[in-house]
Design an enzyme around this catalytic site. Sequence first.
Site, mmCIF file in Angstrom:
data_model
loop_
_atom_site.group_PDB
_atom_site.id
_atom_site.type_symbol
_atom_site.label_atom_id
_atom_site.label_comp_id
_atom_site.label_asym_id
_atom_site.label_seq_id
_atom_site.Cartn_x
_atom_site.Cartn_y
_atom_site.Cartn_z
ATOM 1 C CD GLN A 129 13.251 3.395 122.399
ATOM 2 O OE1 GLN A 129 14.262 3.318 121.728
ATOM 3 N NE2 GLN A 129 12.430 4.420 122.305
ATOM 4 C CG HIS A 139 19.339 2.176 121.393
ATOM 5 N ND1 HIS A 139 19.173 2.347 120.034
ATOM 6 C CD2 HIS A 139 18.662 3.193 121.963
ATOM 7 C CE1 HIS A 139 18.408 3.409 119.810
ATOM 8 N NE2 HIS A 139 18.086 3.936 120.968
ATOM 9 C CD GLU A 183 20.137 9.221 119.283
ATOM 10 O OE1 GLU A 183 19.617 9.336 120.404
ATOM 11 O OE2 GLU A 183 19.522 9.439 118.233
ATOM 12 C CE1 TYR A 191 13.392 10.450 115.357
ATOM 13 C CE2 TYR A 191 15.710 10.494 115.947
ATOM 14 C CZ TYR A 191 14.527 9.801 115.770
ATOM 15 O OH TYR A 191 14.497 8.448 116.005
ATOM 16 C CD GLU A 202 17.226 6.203 116.307
ATOM 17 O OE1 GLU A 202 16.575 7.171 116.770
ATOM 18 O OE2 GLU A 202 17.894 5.439 117.001
ATOM 19 C CD1 TRP A 261 11.820 6.378 116.586
ATOM 20 C CD2 TRP A 261 13.516 4.911 116.530
ATOM 21 N NE1 TRP A 261 11.893 5.767 117.813
ATOM 22 C CE2 TRP A 261 12.919 4.856 117.797
ATOM 23 C CE3 TRP A 261 14.596 4.068 116.249
ATOM 24 C CZ2 TRP A 261 13.364 3.995 118.802
ATOM 25 C CZ3 TRP A 261 15.039 3.227 117.233
ATOM 26 C CH2 TRP A 261 14.427 3.192 118.504
HETATM 27 C C1 BG6 Z 1 16.560 8.760 119.427
HETATM 28 C C2 BG6 Z 1 16.729 7.426 120.096
HETATM 29 O O1 BG6 Z 1 17.176 9.695 120.218
HETATM 30 O O2 BG6 Z 1 15.295 9.266 119.268
HETATM 31 C C3 BG6 Z 1 15.475 6.587 120.160
HETATM 32 O O3 BG6 Z 1 17.777 6.708 119.533
HETATM 33 C C4 BG6 Z 1 14.311 7.469 120.496
HETATM 34 O O4 BG6 Z 1 15.674 5.549 121.061
HETATM 35 C C5 BG6 Z 1 14.137 8.460 119.358
HETATM 36 O O5 BG6 Z 1 13.118 6.813 120.758
HETATM 37 C C6 BG6 Z 1 12.958 9.373 119.489
HETATM 38 O O6 BG6 Z 1 13.019 10.057 120.689
HETATM 39 P P1 BG6 Z 1 11.754 10.218 121.590
HETATM 40 O O7 BG6 Z 1 12.215 10.975 122.775
HETATM 41 O O8 BG6 Z 1 10.771 10.960 120.775
HETATM 42 O O9 BG6 Z 1 11.328 8.825 121.896
#
Ligand code: BG6
Length: 470
Positions: free
Chosen positions: A18, A119, A164, A295, A375, A421
Amino acid sequence: MSAFPKDFLWGAATAAYQVEGAHDADGKGPSIWDTFSHLPGTTYQGTNGDVAVDHYHRFREDVALMAEMGMQSYRFSISWPRLLPQGRGTVNEAGVKFYSDLIDALLEHNIEPMITLYHWDLPQALQDEGGWEARSTAEAFEEYARLCYQRYGDRVKLWSTFNETVCFIGFGYITGGHPPGVKNPARALQACHHVFVAHAKAVAAFRTSGINGKIGFVNVLQTHTPLSQSAEDLAAYQLAEGIFTHWLYDPVLKGEYPAQLLAQAQAVWGVPQFAAGDEQLLRDNICDFIGLNYYKRETIAANHHESHLTMNTSGEKGKGHQQGNEFGFKDLFKFVRNPTGVYTDWDWEIYPQGLTEGIMNIKARYGDIPMYITENGLGAKDPIINGEVVDDDRIDYLRQHIGAIEDAIKQGADVRGYYPWSFIDLLSWLNGFQKQYGFVYVDHNKGLARQRKKSFFWYQKLIGSNGAER
Ligand code: BG6
């Protein structure tokens, strides 16, 4: 004063594919993401990691920004095909040197490296031999892990094997949205088993490597709530908990699969199949810590419709939970919009209490396991006002989630670090560059110039006060 312990690590995270770019530089081999993202229609507007944000060439500038922000730790991943272009065998010394230089730069700034070995960017050469469905990939992973321990173990103390499983196996082998684009639950379960085997082998190798450090596994922490108290919604909720939590955490934290689900899976699909010694291998190699990526919460309901497996990757709010078309599996469960929920433009529910609940659930099921929040962050299209990136929504999101971690610590959870993140705006696998997460903005119209966002200065203060000033 905050409740965060004195040695709590304030960090941030990224992943190789990324940020790095340089997808074919200096002897790197292709990964499955290099291949997949070049196929038409696989990613948002055809975006790929060929250049990403060019961290490979700009890592010194990026590390200087990390240091300026006050970061005490940096979680990054190693690109397996950069080190081993064929997945095993010949070592690409230029690739080894890149991470060695990165680690040295971090340490010069007193930033503790936390390495993720995997990853998602599997060497394409191994995919060509069957990828995670082939047991030989687990053996190649052990070889790759040993190489990393040999070359970096003198300087790196914090390691995790995988990031993950739910995503790279779930999207890779069930929804087909990630490489290798398979849609077959039985194949998913066997591939997932090989990941657990690879993890256990890498943990075993770590423990004989002489490294003075800790090794863990990183999972999505997905908190669930049932839509209603009806018997069928509750059953759907239990199933989601079983699949998204117990199946993915038990093998690495208890050394065994959840018995009932295992029996069901083997009865229906005949998998996972164990090789002689696998059960012992899992039991003997439980993690030192667990990394939690949080998240959002998911609200779970029974699902009588056909399976629907696509998600909102455009950032147009409401695309994700259209009634009758929600992400879900026929006769099992679906993810629905919570009537009281607050959602991002990508239809991810913002629910900070879920982080406290999730941490406490892990503690209740697995005991006093050390945890890192590896994250957590807000994906958004950040406003630019008079040239400044004013990401107030991100600051709010992080502030609330840091509060949620503090609550869990007060309730007795052993949380040792926090890695939002992401450190810098980067490529989202399926959502392109428009879904921003970073403290540092990257201007794609100005040669990828870096710019500090409002959240950069906010996090800097917060770190300086060990979480008190927020
Ligand atoms: C996590 C991953 O699932 O979420 C990351 O470990 C990812 O690599 C992050 O970027 C956010 O997800 P997205 O789909 O919003 O980029």
